[in-house]
Motif scaffolding. Structure first.
Motif, PDB file in Angstrom:
ATOM      1  N   LYS A 390       0.833  -1.201   0.000  1.00  0.00           N
ATOM      2  CA  LYS A 390       0.000   0.000   0.000  1.00  0.00           C
ATOM      3  C   LYS A 390       0.877   1.264   0.000  1.00  0.00           C
ATOM      4  CE  LYS A 390      -3.174   2.600   2.776  1.00  0.00           C
ATOM      5  NZ  LYS A 390      -3.964   2.771   4.000  1.00  0.00           N
ATOM      6  N   LEU A 391       1.961   1.210   0.766  1.00  0.00           N
ATOM      7  CA  LEU A 391       2.854   2.369   0.822  1.00  0.00           C
ATOM      8  C   LEU A 391       3.490   2.624  -0.551  1.00  0.00           C
ATOM      9  CD1 LEU A 391       4.510   1.954   4.335  1.00  0.00           C
ATOM     10  CD2 LEU A 391       2.733   3.563   3.619  1.00  0.00           C
ATOM     11  N   GLU A 392       3.799   1.548  -1.247  1.00  0.00           N
ATOM     12  CA  GLU A 392       4.347   1.708  -2.603  1.00  0.00           C
ATOM     13  C   GLU A 392       3.319   2.372  -3.515  1.00  0.00           C
ATOM     14  OE1 GLU A 392       5.646  -2.028  -4.205  1.00  0.00           O
ATOM     15  OE2 GLU A 392       7.006  -2.358  -2.487  1.00  0.00           O
ATOM     16  N   GLU A 393       2.082   1.944  -3.371  1.00  0.00           N
ATOM     17  CA  GLU A 393       1.034   2.513  -4.218  1.00  0.00           C
ATOM     18  C   GLU A 393       0.860   4.006  -3.935  1.00  0.00           C
ATOM     19  OE1 GLU A 393      -2.606   0.302  -4.545  1.00  0.00           O
ATOM     20  OE2 GLU A 393      -3.743   2.111  -5.050  1.00  0.00           O
ATOM     21  N   ILE A 394       0.918   4.360  -2.676  1.00  0.00           N
ATOM     22  CA  ILE A 394       0.777   5.783  -2.333  1.00  0.00           C
ATOM     23  C   ILE A 394       1.905   6.595  -2.961  1.00  0.00           C
ATOM     24  CG2 ILE A 394       0.903   7.444  -0.420  1.00  0.00           C
ATOM     25  CD1 ILE A 394      -0.781   5.522   1.220  1.00  0.00           C
ATOM     26  N   ARG A 399       3.481  10.400  -7.292  1.00  0.00           N
ATOM     27  CA  ARG A 399       4.261  10.765  -8.491  1.00  0.00           C
ATOM     28  C   ARG A 399       3.339  11.106  -9.650  1.00  0.00           C
ATOM     29  NH1 ARG A 399       7.573   6.364  -7.060  1.00  0.00           N
ATOM     30  NH2 ARG A 399       6.499   5.066  -8.591  1.00  0.00           N
ATOM     31  N   GLU A 400       2.247  10.350  -9.739  1.00  0.00           N
ATOM     32  CA  GLU A 400       1.379  10.484 -10.921  1.00  0.00           C
ATOM     33  C   GLU A 400       0.338  11.592 -10.802  1.00  0.00           C
ATOM     34  OE1 GLU A 400       1.712   5.725 -11.961  1.00  0.00           O
ATOM     35  OE2 GLU A 400      -0.226   6.615 -11.462  1.00  0.00           O
ATOM     36  N   LEU A 407      -1.351  11.459   1.712  1.00  0.00           N
ATOM     37  CA  LEU A 407      -0.599  11.127   2.920  1.00  0.00           C
ATOM     38  C   LEU A 407      -0.836   9.661   3.289  1.00  0.00           C
ATOM     39  CD1 LEU A 407      -1.547  14.310   4.991  1.00  0.00           C
ATOM     40  CD2 LEU A 407       0.661  13.848   3.911  1.00  0.00           C
ATOM     41  N   SER A 408       0.235   8.998   3.654  1.00  0.00           N
ATOM     42  CA  SER A 408       0.075   7.613   4.109  1.00  0.00           C
ATOM     43  C   SER A 408      -0.347   7.640   5.566  1.00  0.00           C
ATOM     44  CB  SER A 408       1.392   6.847   3.948  1.00  0.00           C
ATOM     45  OG  SER A 408       2.387   7.416   4.777  1.00  0.00           O
TER      46      SER A 408
END
Length: 572
Positions: A390-394, A399-400, A407-408
């Motif tokens: 999930k943190l990677e997705e955030i 970036r996108e 915010l995570s």
DNA sequence: GCCGTTTTCGGCCCGACTGTTTTCAGTCG
């Protein structure tokens, strides 16, 4: 905290005395004391210990003694006395529309009626019409009143009423020749629940406006259709009244129909003491009309600064306006982000990307994704392994999707033993940590308070979500020493949440006010589980405004940089 | 029962509607 108990006792004393035909002024004195106690931001026991009971407005010698007696002995002699020979059910008859104290006393004495069932039977047998002052019409009215009490009598949440009214208003603006149109009543004051809805408008052809209103889509039943007033039951069973008023008294009518009743009474007392008079038609000195076209007139002519509708509960706002000390309340436009939303990673329905895009559309600077923690299986709590993904997705979304910071976060569960549902190492890595109680609601006050205090003292925790756990339509909060929670939160700098989800609104208005007075930081989160629930932010803003909250102590008004800087000073 | 830039006693918000009345009491918002 015995504020509420005492308030209820005084309310009941008022009801019983009214039924007994006691002086209406004495009855009102008890009711005023009941209301003031209910709204009090301080603990009555502390006020008593410090000998300040008499400083509460509406509390004089007699009521102060009764409060002291109750706090010291757990009993109130006056209450025991007045209720001695009165059945509890009898007083409930006063809740039937059309049944006042006089009629209730009459049927009790002459016919021995003690409860609603007795009354209904007597009406059906036509036994009321022979009593002095009553007739067949009155019987009909009472029967309708009983039906009304059984069916409706229910208030609906602000979050349900608000969209409904917005639809009605938009529809009328489109289909009828209305000039000004505005909802009044408790809806305009943004009370957390609404009984019925009053909408005010001006226009030249009243009959046509009312006709358009009563024939609008979503009307279930038409109760009245005249030249100046129409009344309907909308889908969902809520009554909506539309009034067409003359242009030159629009302001005074808006003021009058906005209330609250207590606020208006207080205002009229002030007017009277200055030789003036206020009604829905204007403000007058003798025959001379001083104003009424604009609502602001009423306040300025009385020498008061303008009072925002959300404050009009007679909780000290009139005194504040006399001294020019109405606080600057938070405005919807000042909100820079949502600090509590759920995604698909737990029990929400939207992706993080969708949430970020919508946040940007709403002109937010940030949005905090706070999914449930691992052991909350029933809410899809995020496991440690999933959290890494999930943190990677955030990061990817950040970036996108430019122009808004995602915010995570987490809504970490405060477990029954007071520990948190994720290890501190994980919490430290997150941008923002919201902690909340979801289990063990039945625990004794001391235990729950200790759990929350433990969370407040954990440097990784930034916000406590829905601090009391209440649900407006279905559940009282758990027992909690809120005073203790406020004082610890003020010390640790942890924020308390105003959960803006329509069925929570937790903290409530009065509790927000207490918290702010004690220097506690606040935060609004919608707790949205769906992209179309982000609008509820405005409900949270409404609660804050009703709680006299300004932007200073409210995290969501801070720009991203300031919020991040603050989060950095804390763990997590 | 509360309260005081007229008052420690004598006031205490305002207007409308309804139904039962023949001038008004009761109720409501």
């Amino acid at each position: 905290m015995k504020n509420r108990e005492l308030s209820e006792i005084f309310e009941k004393i008022g009801d019983i005395l009214e039924f007994k035909g006691d002086s209406s002024f004495r009855v009102n004195a008890y009711r005023k004391a009941a209301r003031v106690l209910q709204d009090l931001t301080e603990d009555i026991e502390i006020i008593h210990q410090e000998g300040r009971l008499r400083s509460i407005p509406g509390v004089g010698e007699g009521i102060a003694k009764k409060i002291a007696e109750y706090l010291e002995t757990g009993k109130m002699t006056k209450y025991e006395e007045v209720r001695k020979d009165i059945p509890d059910d009898l007083i409930r008859l006063l809740g039937i529309p059309g049944m006042g104290p006089k009629t209730t006393a009459l049927v009790y004495k002459k016919l021995g009626i003690e409860n609603i069932e007795d009354l209904e039977k007597a009406v059906q047998e036509g036994r009321l019409r022979d009593l002095p002052g009553l007739g067949a019409k009155k019987e009909e009215n009472i029967l309708r009143g009983i039906k009304l009490l059984r069916e409706a009598g229910k208030r609906i949440p602000l979050g349900v009423a608000l969209p409904l009214v917005e639809r009605v208003v938009a529809d009328l603006q489109e289909r009828a020749q209305v000039n000004q149109i505005y909802p009044a009543g408790s809806l305009r004051r943004r009370k957390e629940t609404v009984g019925d809805i009053d909408i005010l408008t001006t226009g030249t052809d009243g009959g046509r406006i009312i006709e358009a209103f009563t024939s609008s889509p979503g009307v279930r039943d038409v109760l009245a259709r005249g030249e100046t007033k129409g009344s309907i039951i909308a889908e969902g069973g809520i009554q909506v009244d539309l009034r067409v008023v003359p242009q030159n008294s629009y302001g005074s009518a808006l003021q009058y129909f906005t209330g609250s009743k207590a606020h208006n009474i207080h205002l009229r007392e002030i007017a009277k003491s200055r030789g003036m008079k206020i009604s829905e038609y204007g403000i007058f000195r003798g025959e001379e009309r001083l104003g009424g076209e604009r609502e602001e007139d009423i306040y300025s002519i009385l020498g008061l600064s303008y009072i925002p509708p959300e404050l009009r509960e007679d909780r000290g706002e009139i005194e504040a306006a006399q001294e020019g000390k109405i606080p600057q309340l938070v405005e919807g436009e000042q909100i820079k982000g949502d600090l509590h939303v759920h995604s698909r990673w737990s029990d929400g329905t939207a992706t993080i990307r969708e949430l970020a895009l919508r946040a940007r559309e709403m002109d937010y600077e940030y949005i905090a994704i706070c999914d449930h923690s691992q052991s909350l299986k029933f809410a899809g709590g995020v496991s440690l392994e999933d959290m890494a993904k999930k943190l990677e997705e955030i990061e990817r979304v950040n970036r996108e999707v430019e122009g808004v910071r995602t915010l995570s976060g987490t809504e970490v569960d405060i477990k029954t033993d007071g520990s948190l549902d994720y290890p501190d190492e994980l919490l430290e890595r997150l941008d923002l940590v919201v902690a909340a109680v979801h289990t063990g609601f039945k625990q004794p006050e001391e235990l729950i308070t200790r759990r929350i205090v433990a969370a407040l003292e954990n440097p990784n925790v930034d916000i406590i979500a829905h601090p009391t756990g209440r649900l407006i339509s279905s559940r009282e909060g758990y027992s909690l020493d809120l005073g203790e929670v406020f004082s610890v939160a003020a010390e640790t700098g942890t924020a308390l949440e105003i959960n803006a989800y329509y069925d929570r609104l937790d903290l409530s208005d009065v509790n927000c006010r207490r918290a702010q007075e004690q220097g506690v930081k606040l935060s609004i989160g919608t707790d949205a589980h769906h992209i179309d629930q982000l609008w509820m932010m405005k409900l949270g803003v409404a609660v804050a405004r009703r709680g006299w909250v300004g932007p200073a102590q409210l995290l969501n008004t801070w720009p991203l940089e300031r919020l991040l800087a603050w989060l950095k000073t804390r763990g997590g």
